[in-house]
Design a protein around this motif. Structure first.
Motif, short mmCIF file in Angstrom:
data_model
loop_
_atom_site.label_atom_id
_atom_site.label_comp_id
_atom_site.label_asym_id
_atom_site.label_seq_id
_atom_site.Cartn_x
_atom_site.Cartn_y
_atom_site.Cartn_z
N ARG A 86 -2.06 -1.20 -6.58
CA ARG A 86 -2.42 -0.30 -7.87
C ARG A 86 -3.59 0.61 -7.42
O ARG A 86 -4.36 0.48 -6.35
CB ARG A 86 -3.44 -1.34 -8.81
CG ARG A 86 -3.77 -0.60 -10.13
CD ARG A 86 -4.24 -1.59 -10.97
NE ARG A 86 -3.47 -2.59 -11.71
CZ ARG A 86 -2.41 -2.44 -12.48
NH1 ARG A 86 -2.06 -1.22 -12.86
NH2 ARG A 86 -1.55 -3.39 -12.85
N LEU A 87 -3.57 1.99 -7.85
CA LEU A 87 -4.26 3.14 -7.46
C LEU A 87 -5.67 2.80 -7.96
O LEU A 87 -5.60 2.88 -9.35
CB LEU A 87 -3.73 4.45 -7.60
CG LEU A 87 -2.40 4.61 -7.04
CD1 LEU A 87 -1.79 5.93 -7.57
CD2 LEU A 87 -2.71 4.84 -5.43
N LYS A 88 -6.84 2.99 -7.52
CA LYS A 88 -8.01 3.14 -8.15
C LYS A 88 -8.36 4.57 -7.41
O LYS A 88 -8.84 4.77 -6.33
CB LYS A 88 -8.98 1.88 -7.56
CG LYS A 88 -8.67 0.63 -8.18
CD LYS A 88 -8.58 0.93 -9.63
CE LYS A 88 -8.02 -0.43 -10.50
NZ LYS A 88 -8.15 -0.44 -11.89
N ASP A 141 -3.10 7.58 7.88
CA ASP A 141 -1.84 8.58 7.57
C ASP A 141 -1.53 7.76 6.13
O ASP A 141 -0.71 6.89 6.01
CB ASP A 141 -1.08 8.19 8.39
CG ASP A 141 0.45 8.90 8.33
OD1 ASP A 141 0.44 9.81 7.55
OD2 ASP A 141 1.55 8.63 8.92
N PHE A 142 -1.68 8.78 5.22
CA PHE A 142 -1.47 8.23 3.75
C PHE A 142 -0.97 9.09 2.67
O PHE A 142 -0.94 10.15 2.78
CB PHE A 142 -2.79 7.78 3.22
CG PHE A 142 -2.73 7.44 1.69
CD1 PHE A 142 -2.20 5.97 1.35
CD2 PHE A 142 -3.30 8.31 0.54
CE1 PHE A 142 -2.29 5.42 -0.15
CE2 PHE A 142 -3.28 7.71 -0.71
CZ PHE A 142 -2.54 6.69 -1.01
N ILE A 143 0.20 8.57 2.17
CA ILE A 143 1.14 9.34 1.14
C ILE A 143 1.43 8.58 -0.11
O ILE A 143 1.86 7.45 0.21
CB ILE A 143 2.66 10.04 1.66
CG1 ILE A 143 2.22 10.81 2.80
CG2 ILE A 143 3.14 10.63 0.91
CD1 ILE A 143 3.35 11.17 3.63
N ILE A 144 1.04 9.05 -1.32
CA ILE A 144 1.42 8.23 -2.50
C ILE A 144 2.81 8.82 -2.76
O ILE A 144 3.38 9.82 -2.88
CB ILE A 144 0.76 8.71 -3.55
CG1 ILE A 144 -0.67 8.29 -3.49
CG2 ILE A 144 1.10 8.01 -4.90
CD1 ILE A 144 -1.69 8.77 -4.60
N CYS A 147 3.25 3.41 -1.70
CA CYS A 147 2.51 4.52 -0.79
C CYS A 147 2.99 3.84 0.41
O CYS A 147 3.43 2.98 0.95
CB CYS A 147 0.84 3.89 -0.85
SG CYS A 147 0.20 4.28 -2.62
N PHE A 148 2.88 5.00 1.34
CA PHE A 148 3.19 5.00 2.83
C PHE A 148 1.71 5.09 3.49
O PHE A 148 1.31 6.14 3.38
CB PHE A 148 3.94 6.35 3.17
CG PHE A 148 4.18 6.20 4.62
CD1 PHE A 148 5.38 5.33 5.00
CD2 PHE A 148 4.07 6.70 5.55
CE1 PHE A 148 6.06 5.27 6.28
CE2 PHE A 148 4.46 7.00 6.86
CZ PHE A 148 5.32 5.71 7.33
N LEU A 149 1.14 4.19 4.35
CA LEU A 149 -0.20 3.74 4.79
C LEU A 149 0.21 3.66 6.13
O LEU A 149 0.66 2.29 6.38
CB LEU A 149 -0.92 2.75 3.89
CG LEU A 149 -2.13 2.51 4.53
CD1 LEU A 149 -3.00 3.83 4.44
CD2 LEU A 149 -2.92 1.47 3.74
N ASP A 150 -0.06 4.16 6.99
CA ASP A 150 -0.29 4.16 8.43
C ASP A 150 0.99 3.43 8.98
O ASP A 150 0.95 2.54 9.72
CB ASP A 150 -1.57 3.12 8.92
CG ASP A 150 -2.95 3.93 8.42
OD1 ASP A 150 -2.96 4.98 8.35
OD2 ASP A 150 -3.70 3.10 8.16
N TRP A 201 -8.80 3.87 -3.47
CA TRP A 201 -8.47 2.48 -3.15
C TRP A 201 -7.29 2.14 -3.41
O TRP A 201 -6.67 2.72 -4.33
CB TRP A 201 -9.65 1.43 -3.64
CG TRP A 201 -11.01 1.68 -3.11
CD1 TRP A 201 -11.65 1.21 -1.94
CD2 TRP A 201 -11.96 2.72 -3.65
NE1 TRP A 201 -12.74 1.67 -1.81
CE2 TRP A 201 -13.05 2.65 -2.94
CE3 TRP A 201 -11.95 3.58 -4.73
CZ2 TRP A 201 -14.17 3.45 -3.12
CZ3 TRP A 201 -13.18 4.20 -5.10
CH2 TRP A 201 -14.22 4.15 -4.32
N LEU A 202 -6.39 1.10 -2.54
CA LEU A 202 -5.50 0.37 -3.08
C LEU A 202 -5.82 -0.83 -3.38
O LEU A 202 -6.15 -1.72 -2.25
CB LEU A 202 -4.26 0.64 -1.76
CG LEU A 202 -4.03 1.86 -1.31
CD1 LEU A 202 -2.95 1.91 -0.24
CD2 LEU A 202 -3.43 2.72 -2.72
#
Length: 147
Positions: free
Chosen positions: A105-107, A132-135, A95-98, A114-115
């Protein structure tokens, strides 16, 4: 060829190989007692064909850190990531996060995401609309060095 390097991941693209592949002994390797006089068949095995299902959407990334050790992803392991796969609950995703890449793990529950790390020393991250979130892709395989 390195595409991108962040604190937790370094991305690579798969390189096309004209190699016939490594020799594959189709006998099963016993982790117990060896089977005497077992016949085996020798074939060629291409790891590209085994690990890469969608060449255009597959990337490699090297792990840096310990947040996913409970899932078997150790520091310096090489991840095979497929960007064409649909993300879903319990999948391991890059994931791209901030502004940073991370692997967790994706929840997913009731439209909340949640990550989840696989190490109790790291916090669970709740994704909000402020992030700022992208899987970026789904981890399909991990390649380890065992020495």
């Amino acid at each position: 060829m390195i595409l991108h390097k962040s604190n937790s991941l370094t991305f690579f693209t798969p390189k096309e190989s004209n190699s016939l592949g490594a020799i594959f002994l189709d006998t099963g390797i016993s982790a117990g007692f060896p089977s005497p006089a077992e016949d085996f068949k020798e074939e060629r095995l291409s790891l590209d064909k085994e690990l890469v299902k969608n060449k255009e959407a597959t990337f490699y990334a090297r792990v840096s850190g310990q947040s996913m050790i409970g899932a078997g992803l150790d520091d310096n392991d090489l991840l095979v990531i497929d960007r064409s796969l649909e993300p879903s609950n319990n999948k391991i995703a890059v994931c791209f996060l901030d502004g940073e890449f991370t692997v967790k793990r994706l929840k997913v529950d009731n439209n909340e995401v949640w990550l989840q790390p696989e190490n109790p020393n790291y916090p669970i991250i709740k994704i909000t609309e402020d992030n700022d979130f992208i899987i970026w892709g789904i981890v399909t395989n991990v390649i380890k060095k065992v020495y």
